[in-house]
Design an enzyme around this catalytic site. Structure first.
Site, PDB file in Angstrom:
ATOM      1  N   LYS A 183       0.940  -1.070   0.135  1.00  0.00           N
ATOM      2  CA  LYS A 183      -0.003   0.042  -0.078  1.00  0.00           C
ATOM      3  C   LYS A 183       0.932   1.283   0.107  1.00  0.00           C
ATOM      4  O   LYS A 183       1.597   1.459   1.026  1.00  0.00           O
ATOM      5  CB  LYS A 183      -0.957   0.102   1.121  1.00  0.00           C
ATOM      6  CG  LYS A 183      -1.948   1.143   1.270  1.00  0.00           C
ATOM      7  CD  LYS A 183      -2.661   1.110   2.754  1.00  0.00           C
ATOM      8  CE  LYS A 183      -3.815   2.133   2.460  1.00  0.00           C
ATOM      9  NZ  LYS A 183      -4.670   2.163   3.903  1.00  0.00           N
ATOM     10  N   LYS A 236      -1.768  -1.574  -3.830  1.00  0.00           N
ATOM     11  CA  LYS A 236      -2.698  -0.371  -4.112  1.00  0.00           C
ATOM     12  C   LYS A 236      -1.899   1.005  -3.852  1.00  0.00           C
ATOM     13  O   LYS A 236      -0.935   0.772  -3.103  1.00  0.00           O
ATOM     14  CB  LYS A 236      -3.715  -0.408  -2.641  1.00  0.00           C
ATOM     15  CG  LYS A 236      -4.572   0.805  -2.721  1.00  0.00           C
ATOM     16  CD  LYS A 236      -5.270   0.666  -0.972  1.00  0.00           C
ATOM     17  CE  LYS A 236      -6.161   1.872  -1.036  1.00  0.00           C
ATOM     18  NZ  LYS A 236      -6.821   1.988   0.236  1.00  0.00           N
TER      19      LYS A 236
END
Length: 311
Positions: A183, A236
């Protein structure tokens, strides 16, 4: 033979709020809303009719505190929603985001030390032990409510292992974990932070999210989450990190998700509104590129749109 995008690749995110008959528009997030539970059920029914059977829930509480305590109460907004959803749609696959950013008054993803140090470095900024304890409690409440998969997104070191231990200890060995493993501290999260009212009140999240320049740490974090017991790992955002998706799939051969995030979604919508491209063709091209890179699951706010276009 070309890559074929399928409806079972798609996970649709939702934002759930308290109250009744509430459907709130979200600034800078065209076509997306916060739903109270009754209207959420109605929208999920429409989603299922289109052939999408996986959702990811985010809670937007009415009140916050420094410890994010509303996130791990038994009657928190997400747990209540999961119970109701599972009554109505027992075969729907429900993922629940596990984080504190929407529940803390300071907007950070974990429990911070003191009143909030501005010193960079996770070990100086975040109370790791307290954060892991809170995340494990949140995951357990979601599992007890009936969630099929919990998705820790706080980027706290050891979060997957802590959650797996808590779930197993309480008899939820079958509850899966999807780690937000790679992330990145991205500029593409703006509309989401409006939706969840989760922008940090001081500093930023670069102390614990990954630098967009750092491939090595991303791959290492994915490997760590797999070793800690993650059933699915995630990259992500998606579009700027297709190389990470491809490398992760090639190296680990592990179930892999990619999050087509709010900023990526919004630029498609705004561009289509200006007549710059055909919205449907652009969405299909983007989501196909994410699958082509190696994603097995694609979390996207385009879920309803793509379902309507896929045969």
């Amino acid at each position: 033979m070309g890559i074929s995008l399928r409806k079972d690749n798609i996970i649709c995110p939702y934002f759930v709020i308290g109250g009744v008959n509430r459907k709130e528009k979200i600034p800078s997030f065209p076509g997306q809303h916060r739903f109270s539970m009754d209207l959420l059920i109605k929208d999920i029914k429409e989603l299922k009719a289109l052939g999408i059977n996986k959702i990811l829930l985010f809670g937007v509480p009415d009140s916050k505190d420094r410890l994010g305590s509303h996130a791990y109460k038994n009657n928190n907004i997400v747990s209540l929603a999961v119970r109701e959803i599972k009554k109505k749609f027992p075969h729907l696959i429900v993922f629940t985001d596990v984080c504190l950013c929407a529940y803390t008054s300071h907007g950070h993803c974990g429990i911070i030390k003191g009143q909030g140090s501005r010193v960079k470095g996770q070990e100086k900024f975040m109370d790791i032990k307290a954060t892991l304890n809170a995340l494990a409690k949140i995951a357990l409440t979601y599992a007890e409510a009936g969630a099929d998969c919990v998705a820790p997104s706080a980027m706290a070191k050891g979060e997957v292992a802590a959650i797996r231990k808590e779930l197993d200890k309480n008899g939820y060995r079958k509850t899966k974990i999807m780690g937000y493993s790679a992330k990145f501290a991205s500029n593409f999260y703006g509309p989401f932070r409006n939706a969840a009212n989760s922008a940090p009140k001081f500093g930023n999240r670069q102390a614990y999210q990954l630098s967009y320049t750092d491939t090595e740490s991303a791959i290492k974090k994915i490997e760590n989450d797999i070793n800690e017991g993650a059933d699915i790992v995630m990259v992500k955002p998606a579009l700027s990190y297709l190389d990470i998706i491809k490398e992760a799939k090639h190296r680990f051969r592990h179930p892999l998700a990619a999050y087509n995030v709010s900023g990526e979604y919004a630029f498609v919508k705004y561009g289509a509104k200006q007549g710059l491209w055909d919205e449907g063709e652009m969405i299909k091209e983007i989501l196909t590129s994410i699958k082509r890179a190696g994603a097995d699951h694609i979390i996207t706010y385009h879920a309803k749109d793509i379902a309507g276009w896929l045969k």
